[in-house]
Design an enzyme around this catalytic site. Structure first.
Site, PDB file in Angstrom:
ATOM      1  N   ASN A  45      70.913  41.890 125.256  1.00  0.00           N
ATOM      2  CA  ASN A  45      72.295  42.215 125.563  1.00  0.00           C
ATOM      3  C   ASN A  45      73.141  41.867 124.342  1.00  0.00           C
ATOM      4  O   ASN A  45      73.079  40.747 123.836  1.00  0.00           O
ATOM      5  CB  ASN A  45      72.742  41.421 126.803  1.00  0.00           C
ATOM      6  CG  ASN A  45      74.116  41.800 127.272  1.00  0.00           C
ATOM      7  OD1 ASN A  45      75.088  41.680 126.543  1.00  0.00           O
ATOM      8  ND2 ASN A  45      74.209  42.244 128.511  1.00  0.00           N
ATOM      9  N   HIS A  56      73.630  46.743 126.976  1.00  0.00           N
ATOM     10  CA  HIS A  56      72.791  45.878 127.813  1.00  0.00           C
ATOM     11  C   HIS A  56      71.389  45.788 127.212  1.00  0.00           C
ATOM     12  O   HIS A  56      70.986  46.628 126.393  1.00  0.00           O
ATOM     13  CB  HIS A  56      72.720  46.426 129.231  1.00  0.00           C
ATOM     14  CG  HIS A  56      73.997  46.247 129.991  1.00  0.00           C
ATOM     15  ND1 HIS A  56      74.043  46.204 131.360  1.00  0.00           N
ATOM     16  CD2 HIS A  56      75.279  46.101 129.570  1.00  0.00           C
ATOM     17  CE1 HIS A  56      75.294  46.039 131.763  1.00  0.00           C
ATOM     18  NE2 HIS A  56      76.065  45.975 130.691  1.00  0.00           N
ATOM     19  N   GLU A  58      68.347  46.289 128.482  1.00  0.00           N
ATOM     20  CA  GLU A  58      67.460  47.409 128.771  1.00  0.00           C
ATOM     21  C   GLU A  58      67.842  48.630 127.941  1.00  0.00           C
ATOM     22  O   GLU A  58      66.974  49.347 127.434  1.00  0.00           O
ATOM     23  CB  GLU A  58      67.505  47.756 130.266  1.00  0.00           C
ATOM     24  CG  GLU A  58      67.020  46.652 131.180  1.00  0.00           C
ATOM     25  CD  GLU A  58      68.095  45.647 131.583  1.00  0.00           C
ATOM     26  OE1 GLU A  58      67.859  44.886 132.531  1.00  0.00           O
ATOM     27  OE2 GLU A  58      69.178  45.602 130.942  1.00  0.00           O
ATOM     28  N   SER A  81      67.085  40.939 136.889  1.00  0.00           N
ATOM     29  CA  SER A  81      67.111  42.176 137.678  1.00  0.00           C
ATOM     30  C   SER A  81      68.120  43.147 137.073  1.00  0.00           C
ATOM     31  O   SER A  81      69.245  42.762 136.760  1.00  0.00           O
ATOM     32  CB  SER A  81      67.495  41.860 139.130  1.00  0.00           C
ATOM     33  OG  SER A  81      67.526  43.040 139.902  1.00  0.00           O
ATOM     34  N   CYS A  83      70.983  45.742 136.333  1.00  0.00           N
ATOM     35  CA  CYS A  83      72.234  46.150 136.981  1.00  0.00           C
ATOM     36  C   CYS A  83      72.137  47.629 137.358  1.00  0.00           C
ATOM     37  O   CYS A  83      71.157  48.301 137.054  1.00  0.00           O
ATOM     38  CB  CYS A  83      73.409  45.910 136.029  1.00  0.00           C
ATOM     39  SG  CYS A  83      73.418  47.020 134.596  1.00  0.00           S
ATOM     40  N   CYS A  86      71.645  49.939 134.253  1.00  0.00           N
ATOM     41  CA  CYS A  86      70.285  49.941 133.708  1.00  0.00           C
ATOM     42  C   CYS A  86      69.279  50.497 134.709  1.00  0.00           C
ATOM     43  O   CYS A  86      68.295  51.134 134.317  1.00  0.00           O
ATOM     44  CB  CYS A  86      69.913  48.538 133.251  1.00  0.00           C
ATOM     45  SG  CYS A  86      70.964  47.985 131.869  1.00  0.00           S
ATOM     46  N   ASP A 146      81.129  40.420 132.519  1.00  0.00           N
ATOM     47  CA  ASP A 146      80.056  41.386 132.289  1.00  0.00           C
ATOM     48  C   ASP A 146      79.451  41.931 133.562  1.00  0.00           C
ATOM     49  O   ASP A 146      79.343  43.123 133.747  1.00  0.00           O
ATOM     50  CB  ASP A 146      78.955  40.744 131.426  1.00  0.00           C
ATOM     51  CG  ASP A 146      77.895  41.739 130.991  1.00  0.00           C
ATOM     52  OD1 ASP A 146      78.269  42.850 130.575  1.00  0.00           O
ATOM     53  OD2 ASP A 146      76.718  41.411 131.077  1.00  0.00           O
TER      54      ASP A 146
END
Length: 149
Positions: A45, A56, A58, A81, A83, A86, A146
């Site tokens: 991130n 982010h 990912e 996990s 968001c 993503c 965020d």
């Protein structure tokens, strides 16, 4: 998904999360692995560092992987996990599997992904959870800006 393999791949994402934290950012890391197990891309991130709300972990790993003919059979590994943003990336490009380091700090879209045919493995890694818990306690305003409340 073989859990031993998932933990080995998670180590790459954890390295990225630590790098993000060391840069003054949010400690979330990710890596994208190909069907053959080759590391395609990794990232963390960088929303704070780049002033980019879409940076982010990912997304960074996905971008670092470059254009692939297909994403079928690939595995996204992330320390937290994913968001909704993503999770949408995973669905949009047909990434087959997601390995989640932890989902206690934030329970993102991994259940939704599973309901849509993405293989999900939540590892519940103690280091991932401790890193995020500490960050949220130390920087609640940044966390909430965020992805939090």
């Amino acid at each position: 998904m073989d859990e031993r393999q998932a933990l080995a791949w998670l180590a790459t994402a954890v390295e990225e999360a630590r790098a993000g934290l060391a840069e003054g950012g949010i400690p979330i890391g990710a890596a994208l692995y190909g069907p053959d197990g080759a590391l395609l891309g990794r990232g963390h991130n960088r929303r704070v560092q780049d002033g980019d709300p879409s940076a982010h972990a990912e997304t960074a790993a996905f971008r670092a992987a470059g254009r692939q003919r297909t994403y079928r059979g690939t595995t996204m590994v992330t320390t937290l996990s994913p968001c909704w943003y993503c999770s949408g990336l995973v669905r949009q490009f047909g990434i087959s599997r997601v390995v989640v380091g932890e989902a206690r700090t934030f329970h993102g879209g991994h259940d939704w992904l599973a309901a849509h045919g993405v293989e999900i493995l939540v590892v519940d890694d103690a280091e991932c959870a401790a890193m995020m818990r500490s960050f949220v306690e130390d920087q609640p305003d940044l966390w909430n800006e965020d992805i939090g409340d």
